[in-house]
Write a protein that holds these residues in place. Structure first.
Motif, PDB file in Angstrom:
ATOM      1  N   UNK A  34       0.951  -1.182   0.026  1.00  0.00           N
ATOM      2  CA  UNK A  34       0.136   0.037  -0.091  1.00  0.00           C
ATOM      3  C   UNK A  34       0.882   1.253   0.041  1.00  0.00           C
ATOM      4  N   UNK A  35       2.040   1.232   0.795  1.00  0.00           N
ATOM      5  CA  UNK A  35       2.856   2.481   0.883  1.00  0.00           C
ATOM      6  C   UNK A  35       3.673   2.526  -0.571  1.00  0.00           C
ATOM      7  N   UNK A  36       4.179   1.492  -1.003  1.00  0.00           N
ATOM      8  CA  UNK A  36       4.792   1.565  -1.927  1.00  0.00           C
ATOM      9  C   UNK A  36       3.876   2.186  -3.425  1.00  0.00           C
ATOM     10  N   UNK A  37       2.498   1.695  -3.367  1.00  0.00           N
ATOM     11  CA  UNK A  37       1.781   2.402  -4.361  1.00  0.00           C
ATOM     12  C   UNK A  37       1.449   3.590  -4.417  1.00  0.00           C
ATOM     13  N   UNK A  38       1.529   4.152  -3.076  1.00  0.00           N
ATOM     14  CA  UNK A  38       1.259   5.500  -2.799  1.00  0.00           C
ATOM     15  C   UNK A  38       2.229   6.334  -3.396  1.00  0.00           C
ATOM     16  N   UNK A  39       3.406   5.874  -3.574  1.00  0.00           N
ATOM     17  CA  UNK A  39       4.454   7.047  -3.676  1.00  0.00           C
ATOM     18  C   UNK A  39       5.259   6.786  -5.212  1.00  0.00           C
ATOM     19  N   UNK A  40       5.323   5.257  -5.298  1.00  0.00           N
ATOM     20  CA  UNK A  40       6.427   4.934  -6.386  1.00  0.00           C
ATOM     21  C   UNK A  40       6.004   5.334  -7.682  1.00  0.00           C
ATOM     22  N   UNK A  41       6.849   6.247  -8.448  1.00  0.00           N
ATOM     23  CA  UNK A  41       6.735   6.439  -9.663  1.00  0.00           C
ATOM     24  C   UNK A  41       7.849   6.615 -10.667  1.00  0.00           C
ATOM     25  N   UNK A  42       7.798   7.338 -11.825  1.00  0.00           N
ATOM     26  CA  UNK A  42       9.329   7.176 -12.547  1.00  0.00           C
ATOM     27  C   UNK A  42      10.001   8.141 -12.153  1.00  0.00           C
ATOM     28  N   UNK A  43       9.846   8.944 -11.059  1.00  0.00           N
ATOM     29  CA  UNK A  43      10.915   9.904 -10.368  1.00  0.00           C
ATOM     30  C   UNK A  43      10.984   9.547  -8.937  1.00  0.00           C
ATOM     31  N   UNK A  44      10.444   8.388  -8.248  1.00  0.00           N
ATOM     32  CA  UNK A  44      10.426   8.168  -7.197  1.00  0.00           C
ATOM     33  C   UNK A  44      10.617   6.678  -6.738  1.00  0.00           C
ATOM     34  N   UNK A  45      11.976   6.277  -6.413  1.00  0.00           N
ATOM     35  CA  UNK A  45      12.189   4.899  -6.334  1.00  0.00           C
ATOM     36  C   UNK A  45      11.968   4.287  -4.881  1.00  0.00           C
ATOM     37  N   UNK A  46      11.745   3.300  -4.695  1.00  0.00           N
ATOM     38  CA  UNK A  46      11.439   2.682  -3.404  1.00  0.00           C
ATOM     39  C   UNK A  46      12.221   1.433  -3.076  1.00  0.00           C
ATOM     40  N   UNK A  47      13.164   1.610  -2.188  1.00  0.00           N
ATOM     41  CA  UNK A  47      14.154   0.424  -1.442  1.00  0.00           C
ATOM     42  C   UNK A  47      13.305   0.087  -0.367  1.00  0.00           C
ATOM     43  N   UNK A  48      13.180  -1.488  -0.361  1.00  0.00           N
ATOM     44  CA  UNK A  48      12.996  -2.138   0.713  1.00  0.00           C
ATOM     45  C   UNK A  48      14.052  -2.689   1.614  1.00  0.00           C
ATOM     46  N   UNK A  49      14.297  -2.366   2.775  1.00  0.00           N
ATOM     47  CA  UNK A  49      15.425  -2.880   3.494  1.00  0.00           C
ATOM     48  C   UNK A  49      14.884  -3.939   4.608  1.00  0.00           C
ATOM     49  N   UNK A  50      15.566  -5.267   4.555  1.00  0.00           N
ATOM     50  CA  UNK A  50      14.951  -6.121   5.430  1.00  0.00           C
ATOM     51  C   UNK A  50      16.508  -6.994   5.834  1.00  0.00           C
ATOM     52  N   UNK A  51      16.695  -6.803   6.984  1.00  0.00           N
ATOM     53  CA  UNK A  51      18.089  -7.455   7.652  1.00  0.00           C
ATOM     54  C   UNK A  51      17.933  -8.922   8.222  1.00  0.00           C
ATOM     55  N   UNK A  52      16.874  -9.426   8.138  1.00  0.00           N
ATOM     56  CA  UNK A  52      16.595 -10.742   8.569  1.00  0.00           C
ATOM     57  C   UNK A  52      16.955 -12.091   8.003  1.00  0.00           C
ATOM     58  N   UNK A  53      16.501 -13.212   8.163  1.00  0.00           N
ATOM     59  CA  UNK A  53      16.962 -14.202   7.340  1.00  0.00           C
ATOM     60  C   UNK A  53      15.971 -14.397   6.183  1.00  0.00           C
ATOM     61  N   UNK A  54      16.097 -13.835   5.257  1.00  0.00           N
ATOM     62  CA  UNK A  54      14.960 -13.446   4.056  1.00  0.00           C
ATOM     63  C   UNK A  54      15.085 -14.353   2.913  1.00  0.00           C
ATOM     64  N   UNK A  55      15.927 -15.513   2.875  1.00  0.00           N
ATOM     65  CA  UNK A  55      16.121 -16.413   1.793  1.00  0.00           C
ATOM     66  C   UNK A  55      14.466 -16.954   1.565  1.00  0.00           C
ATOM     67  N   UNK A  56      13.825 -17.220   2.395  1.00  0.00           N
ATOM     68  CA  UNK A  56      12.428 -17.851   1.997  1.00  0.00           C
ATOM     69  C   UNK A  56      11.342 -16.718   1.940  1.00  0.00           C
TER      70      UNK A  56
END
Lengths: 340, 207
Positions: free
Chosen positions: A213-235
């Motif tokens: 929902x947050x990504x949809x609210x802001x992401x466009x051709x001039x605004x990039x969204x990077x998602x950070x997750x520092x857990x065991x994210x293999x799965x």
């Protein structure tokens, strides 16, 4: 300043030269000789730190301070400031179900969110390099408000109440992300470390769905969204990709070579040199070697961007940051040479 | 006759009500307390811990399993005290001075309790005085947690404070490594809560 997101991402994919976007603002505090407890309260000082860093180190983009107490403070949490570390939440705000039900979303700009927005605006207006703003993710914010252990218990045993709280954190974060976008920065790095403790299905239901929902609210051709997750994210990669983020920033809990094959090429993958046990504590020569090793083992992935595994803590020697960048320089020179 | 498989399943699934019902029934049937613990609840907690280590179970599942076990333990506690059952050992767990993070420390405390240890949870921001109080209460092992690079050095102070004493110090936390444990002279390091249980098992076995 208009940020050509597609051009930037395309250049990552097509140029032989590897890019770097480390998460580091704390070394800027040392560069300007300020105290963390002052910097985290003052958007002007935060900007001065990031500007000093931009003059000292040749990176491809910068990220503002990863202060994951700001949003909880806006909701009413008590915060402790430290001489050496990022501020931290010191009291549980939501002790029971009725407190969750009664929780009101604060206005964007409340408490220190205004300072973070001020810093982001100054970066957008004054720095030549792209700058990414930063904020916490909805699940991690819920954990800060309700206590992380309690939030995990709610997630497993009282999902409706967990969703009620997540709806509120998401509603606020959507508005906050929009405000960050309106400052003119190139994008946003959303840190959702607590979701790394969840099962893949829980990660999808209790974090990714709200993140989307947050990504949809802001992401466009001039605004990039990077998602950070520092857990065991293999799965969890499918869940993280379902958010629609432009890039995944991966922590050092995993081998990034187990992640890269799971991510389609149009999504960038940033990571994941250990900020503590490599960048802070090793010698400059060792940092150089570790960085080169990371670059070599990720060489076949076009969508890879060199980064630290998480926010750099205080007291990382500047010579180690230089060694990290020198390794990248060497690697890129060799690539240019190969091309010739 | 108590269905220990059903008790294990109830703990594994975190089903508090089922655990309470089965344990109460077992008590009413004058089931051996040691059997309820050693054939029912403790193996279930060890199983969930092993699944966690294999990345097959996650923190919320650990927490609800531990909460379910606690529901059964609450019913058993008066009987355990009266039976004179020996605990597997006493361990104090705390996040070191200057550090307010507790989820890692909580997980270690929960898993140790689930494995049958007597646990003193010292909370966060623990100075040597707090660890000293735990030793006075009979703790043989002190488990120190830290999430911050700036609070890690306090673990060394704890190790040095207890140097030459019979108490063992183990450490853990996101920035902590085996190398760091070796460097400060700690008696052990674990990268996760289940590993901490195995480490404590080893320490008590060798004692």
């Amino acid at each position: 300043m208009f940020f050509d997101k597609n051009g930037f991402m395309q250049s990552v994919l097509t140029e032989r030269r590897r890019k770097t976007i480390p998460i580091m603002a704390m070394p800027g505090v040392e560069l300007i000789g300020a105290k963390p407890q002052d910097v985290f309260r003052d958007g002007d000082l935060q900007f001065r730190c990031i500007k000093a860093l931009s003059e000292a180190v040749p990176v491809d983009a910068q990220v503002t301070f990863m202060d994951l107490s700001i949003e909880a403070e806006a909701f009413g949490s008590k915060i402790a400031f430290s001489e050496h570390e990022n501020p931290d939440v010191i009291e549980v705000l939501l002790g029971d179900a009725s407190a969750i039900q009664a929780l009101q979303e604060p206005k964007v700009g409340a408490k220190r969110t205004g300072e973070a927005l001020h810093c982001a605006r100054l970066c957008a207006e004054n720095l030549e390099r792209p700058t990414f703003g930063g904020m916490i993710g909805p699940y991690s914010l819920a954990g800060r408000l309700a206590d992380m252990t309690e939030m995990m218990l709610l997630t497993a045993s009282e999902p409706d109440l967990a969703h009620e709280l997540l709806s509120k954190t998401t509603a606020f974060l959507k508005e906050y992300a929009r405000a960050i976008k309106s400052t003119g920065v190139a994008g946003i790095l959303i840190a959702e470390p607590a979701a790394g403790l969840l099962s893949p299905e829980m990660c999808r239901q209790f974090s990714a769905k709200y993140m989307e929902e947050i990504v949809k609210a802001v992401r466009d051709d001039s605004f990039m969204v990077i998602l950070h997750n520092c857990g065991r994210v293999e799965k969890q990669i499918d869940a993280l990709l379902s958010t629609g983020a432009d890039a995944l920033h991966i922590g050092n809990a995993v081998d990034i070579c187990n992640i890269l094959p799971q991510v389609p090429e149009h999504v960038l993958v940033l990571g994941n040199l250990d900020p503590v046990n490599v960048l802070k504590t090793m010698t400059a020569d060792q940092v150089y070697e570790k960085t080169l090793q990371l670059l070599e083992k990720t060489a076949s992935y076009k969508n890879y961007v060199l980064s630290s595994g998480c926010d750099l803590p205080s007291a990382v020697p500047m010579k180690n940051i230089q060694a990290f960048l020198n390794a990248l320089k060497t690697y890129n020179k060799e690539k240019d040479h190969d091309e010739l | 006759m108590t269905n220990f498989d059903a008790l294990q399943t109830a703990v594994l699934k975190g089903n508090r009500n089922d655990v309470k019902d089965i344990v109460q029934q077992a008590i009413d049937n004058q089931e051996d307390i040691n059997a309820i613990l050693d054939q029912g609840m403790i193996p279930a907690m060890r199983e969930i811990g092993d699944r966690f280590s294999r990345n097959e179970a996650y923190v919320p599942e650990l927490l609800i399993a531990a909460r379910a076990m606690q529901a059964g333990l609450t019913l058993l506690e008066p009987l355990i005290a009266a039976s004179g059952r020996k605990t597997m050992g006493k361990v104090a767990v705390g996040t070191v001075k200057g550090d307010l993070h507790d989820i890692g420390k909580n997980l270690v405390a929960i898993m140790l309790k689930g494995a049958g240890y007597d646990v003193i949870d010292l909370g966060v921001n623990c100075d040597v005085g707090k660890f000293e109080e735990a030793v006075a209460q009979g703790a043989n092992v002190l488990a120190c947690s830290s999430l911050l690079t700036t609070t890690m050095p306090y673990m060394k102070e704890v190790v040095e404070h207890f140097k030459g004493r019979k108490v063992k110090i183990i450490i853990g936390g996101a920035p902590v490594t085996q190398d760091y444990a070796d460097e400060i002279g700690a008696d052990g390091y674990s990268e996760d809560a289940n590993g901490a249980v195995k480490l404590v098992d080893k320490i008590f076995k060798e004692a």
